[in-house]
Design a protein around this motif. Sequence first.
Motif, mmCIF file in Angstrom:
data_model
loop_
_atom_site.group_PDB
_atom_site.id
_atom_site.type_symbol
_atom_site.label_atom_id
_atom_site.label_comp_id
_atom_site.label_asym_id
_atom_site.label_seq_id
_atom_site.Cartn_x
_atom_site.Cartn_y
_atom_site.Cartn_z
ATOM 1 N N ARG A 4 0.844 -1.192 0.000
ATOM 2 C CA ARG A 4 0.000 0.000 0.000
ATOM 3 C C ARG A 4 0.879 1.242 0.000
ATOM 4 O O ARG A 4 1.870 1.314 0.735
ATOM 5 N N ALA A 5 0.504 2.215 -0.835
ATOM 6 C CA ALA A 5 1.317 3.417 -1.000
ATOM 7 C C ALA A 5 0.460 4.667 -0.918
ATOM 8 O O ALA A 5 -0.706 4.672 -1.332
ATOM 9 N N VAL A 6 1.045 5.731 -0.395
ATOM 10 C CA VAL A 6 0.460 7.068 -0.423
ATOM 11 C C VAL A 6 1.411 7.970 -1.177
ATOM 12 O O VAL A 6 2.626 7.961 -0.926
ATOM 13 N N HIS A 44 3.078 0.753 3.367
ATOM 14 C CA HIS A 44 4.409 0.268 3.008
ATOM 15 C C HIS A 44 5.274 1.314 2.318
ATOM 16 O O HIS A 44 6.498 1.260 2.409
ATOM 17 N N LEU A 45 4.628 2.255 1.623
ATOM 18 C CA LEU A 45 5.370 3.290 0.897
ATOM 19 C C LEU A 45 4.695 4.635 1.116
ATOM 20 O O LEU A 45 3.515 4.803 0.795
ATOM 21 N N LEU A 46 5.422 5.584 1.660
ATOM 22 C CA LEU A 46 4.946 6.954 1.773
ATOM 23 C C LEU A 46 5.838 7.818 0.910
ATOM 24 O O LEU A 46 7.033 7.972 1.189
ATOM 25 N N SER A 93 1.394 2.877 11.335
ATOM 26 C CA SER A 93 1.067 2.140 10.116
ATOM 27 C C SER A 93 2.326 1.785 9.335
ATOM 28 O O SER A 93 2.421 0.715 8.737
ATOM 29 N N LEU A 94 3.304 2.667 9.344
ATOM 30 C CA LEU A 94 4.575 2.396 8.680
ATOM 31 C C LEU A 94 5.351 1.317 9.418
ATOM 32 O O LEU A 94 5.992 0.459 8.814
ATOM 33 N N ARG A 95 5.254 1.333 10.737
ATOM 34 C CA ARG A 95 5.994 0.390 11.558
ATOM 35 C C ARG A 95 5.409 -1.017 11.480
ATOM 36 O O ARG A 95 6.122 -2.007 11.699
#
Length: 309
Positions: A25-27, A101-103, A142-144
């Motif tokens: 999942r990416a933003v 998973h990706l910001l 959420s990233l962790r």
Amino acid sequence: MITTGFGFETTALEVAQVADLAGRRAVVTGGASGIGVETVRALAVAGAEVTIAARDVDAGQRVASSLIKATGNKYISVAKLDLSSQASVKTFARNWDGPLHLLINNAGVMATPLTRTPEGWELQFATNHFGHFTLTLGLFNSLRAEGARVVNVSSSAHLMGEVVFDDLHYERREYDRWQAYGQSKTANILFGVEAGKRWASEGITMNALMPGSIATNLQRHLTQEELQERIRLSGAATKRRMKTPEQGAATTLVVATSPLLQGRSGLYFEDCNEAHPNTGGVLSGVAPYAQDPEAASQLWKVSTETLSL
């Protein structure tokens, strides 16, 4: 030095061809225009579920609909995000559910006339650094959750100015819009230096990049004459050619997906490879002050105190 086999001419879609982001999942902030669109496109082609975070939700929806048709990936959505508004940033982070998973901290403003937020902060620093700082820390859990990469889109303009901690918001010195832009882009790099130290045990990495010289609406605050002068001056210093948005998004994709960056933070990339130290007299490479651990630590302290995070 990390070299990837990609280069100036590489497009984001070429990088995406060798990336598998299925189940990720990416933003992408600023994903509704410029290189943000091409970043979303490439991430979608690689199989990611992508959220376009944009001030203009209608524009974001148009981009999302177009990219769903173009890529065949139906998992492209849009959410409201105004990085100049701390309330908007906190709402976005609060509403995010599940792992991330990706910001891709891609959005930004450039060379604006002196403008202050309601808090009295200079707009470029407030948007380009404070906005992304609050967003990233707000999404920390959420990233962790599964380990993640944070990608900060910086600029060679970081060479125009280090972070001036005793007058971040031009309250005592004369405003220079390029110097102000430069210090906000330096902050993007320093953010990753300190995050790498603080978050290594959490499995979160953060790196920065220069996408290249690209004609997008980032230049909306410049007259055509001013834009041409900036291009001329940059070319005189670097022999730099202009990139297409597709080429400009390539370095973002490399930093977001290359296995060579696994576990690495605080680095700065240009033309799809890790940049060499700047040697002066050219508008390329990374400035020593942009990777200075003491400045990075100070920036984190000032940011958390200012933002009450």
